[in-house]
Design an enzyme around this catalytic site. Structure first.
Site, short mmCIF file in Angstrom:
data_model
loop_
_atom_site.label_atom_id
_atom_site.label_comp_id
_atom_site.label_asym_id
_atom_site.label_seq_id
_atom_site.Cartn_x
_atom_site.Cartn_y
_atom_site.Cartn_z
N VAL A 178 0.86 -1.18 0.00
CA VAL A 178 0.00 0.00 0.00
C VAL A 178 0.90 1.23 0.00
CG1 VAL A 178 -1.84 1.24 1.15
CG2 VAL A 178 -1.75 -1.25 1.29
N ARG A 186 -2.94 11.73 3.50
CA ARG A 186 -3.91 12.36 4.40
C ARG A 186 -5.11 12.92 3.64
NH1 ARG A 186 1.08 13.37 6.16
NH2 ARG A 186 1.21 15.31 4.95
N LYS A 187 -5.45 12.26 2.55
CA LYS A 187 -6.64 12.63 1.78
C LYS A 187 -7.64 11.48 1.68
CE LYS A 187 -4.08 15.94 -1.09
NZ LYS A 187 -3.67 16.31 -2.49
N ILE A 189 -6.96 8.44 0.53
CA ILE A 189 -6.72 7.57 -0.62
C ILE A 189 -6.41 6.14 -0.19
CG2 ILE A 189 -5.15 7.14 -2.56
CD1 ILE A 189 -5.01 10.14 -2.99
N ASN A 217 4.12 1.83 13.01
CA ASN A 217 3.39 2.76 12.15
C ASN A 217 1.98 2.93 12.73
OD1 ASN A 217 2.23 4.23 10.08
ND2 ASN A 217 3.21 3.04 8.46
N TYR A 224 -6.27 0.86 9.63
CA TYR A 224 -6.79 -0.49 9.41
C TYR A 224 -7.82 -0.87 10.47
CZ TYR A 224 -2.99 -0.82 6.06
OH TYR A 224 -2.13 -0.59 5.00
#
Length: 260
Positions: A178, A186-187, A189, A217, A224
């Site tokens: 990914v 930060r949009k 996507i 992370n 998720y």
């Protein structure tokens, strides 16, 4: 806390990774640049139709400017560039070019999945709407056309095999690689790409979907979990294969049950 792309997979390593082909059978002539530093070195920006013009979209778009679809041949270089700029951002010429070429060649080489397994690449592409009276067109510019991408397959390489004959597990989709371009993060996507992967996994008849994520992370783990994934506790001393990545990287194995 280290900064990292959203998902870390078998192909996110400092050594040249084993890469998987991502292209669908619907191929056209490529319009590709040289590398992310100057993607117009070989070809100037051109206008190309996105999937929403030629065929129905598989997945809902994040906005009128972003469409998620399966990758095509002409996306190959930009997918390679998006991946390498996300996972290997600190490399300079010529290593950065070699990484992109390695990724690009793997994608267009045409290797197929093992019998009974399926794999694909989803891309989030920037599209623009043009309305002239009753005419409605959706198009995208090649420069920065691919904003994000991920891989999804049913290989089940990161799960223990079943039975004495070590058969692959079935009905489980796996997300990897990914990657979202830095200027497009930060949009939402990555979230939309994952939702598209879930839709495709259901289409394949999968009962669940899984991924590995860098345990440091926090942003990715939060993403998720918001999508319904849960961390699965791997039994101590279990001989599960793990993604090849930077030595010392720790992973969370996350899974989600799919419902209709």
């Amino acid at each position: 806390m280290r900064s990292a792309p959203f998902a870390v997979s078998a192909s996110a390593s400092l050594s040249l990774p084993r890469l998987q082909p991502f292209l669908t059978s619907r191929s056209t002539l490529p319009s590709l640049g040289l590398c992310h530093r100057d993607p117009t070195l070989f070809n100037p920006p051109v206008i190309s139709c996105c999937a929403s013009q030629t065929s129905p979209n598989l997945f809902p778009s994040l906005s009128p400017e972003i469409v998620v679809r399966e990758a095509r041949f002409e996306d190959a270089w930009e997918v390679a560039d998006t991946h390498c700029s996300s996972f290997y951002p600190n490399y300079s010429f010529p290593v950065d070019l070699l990484l992109r070429l390695n990724r690009f060649i793997a994608m267009v080489s045409g290797f197929s999945a093992p019998p009974g397994c399926t794999m694909s690449c989803l891309v989030a592409v920037r599209c623009h709407e043009l309305r002239l009276g009753s005419l409605h067109m959706v198009f995208g510019f090649n420069r920065g056309y691919v904003a994000g991408a991920l891989t999804i397959d049913t290989l089940a390489e990161f799960l223990p095999r079943r039975g004495p004959y070590k058969h692959r597990r079935k009905g489980i989709a796996y997300i990897s690689n990914v990657a979202v371009r830095e200027e497009d993060r930060r949009k939402g996507i990555a979230k939309t790409l994952v939702a598209g992967a879930e839709s495709l996994a259901r289409k394949w008849g999968c009962r669940s979907i899984a991924l590995h994520c860098d345990s440091e992370n926090i942003a990715a783990i939060r993403l998720y979990k918001s999508q319904g994934f849960r961390c699965i506790q791997v039994p101590e001393n279990a001989q599960w294969p793990e993604p090849r990545a930077i030595p010392g990287t720790r992973f969370n194995f996350m899974m989600k049950l799919l419902t209709n």
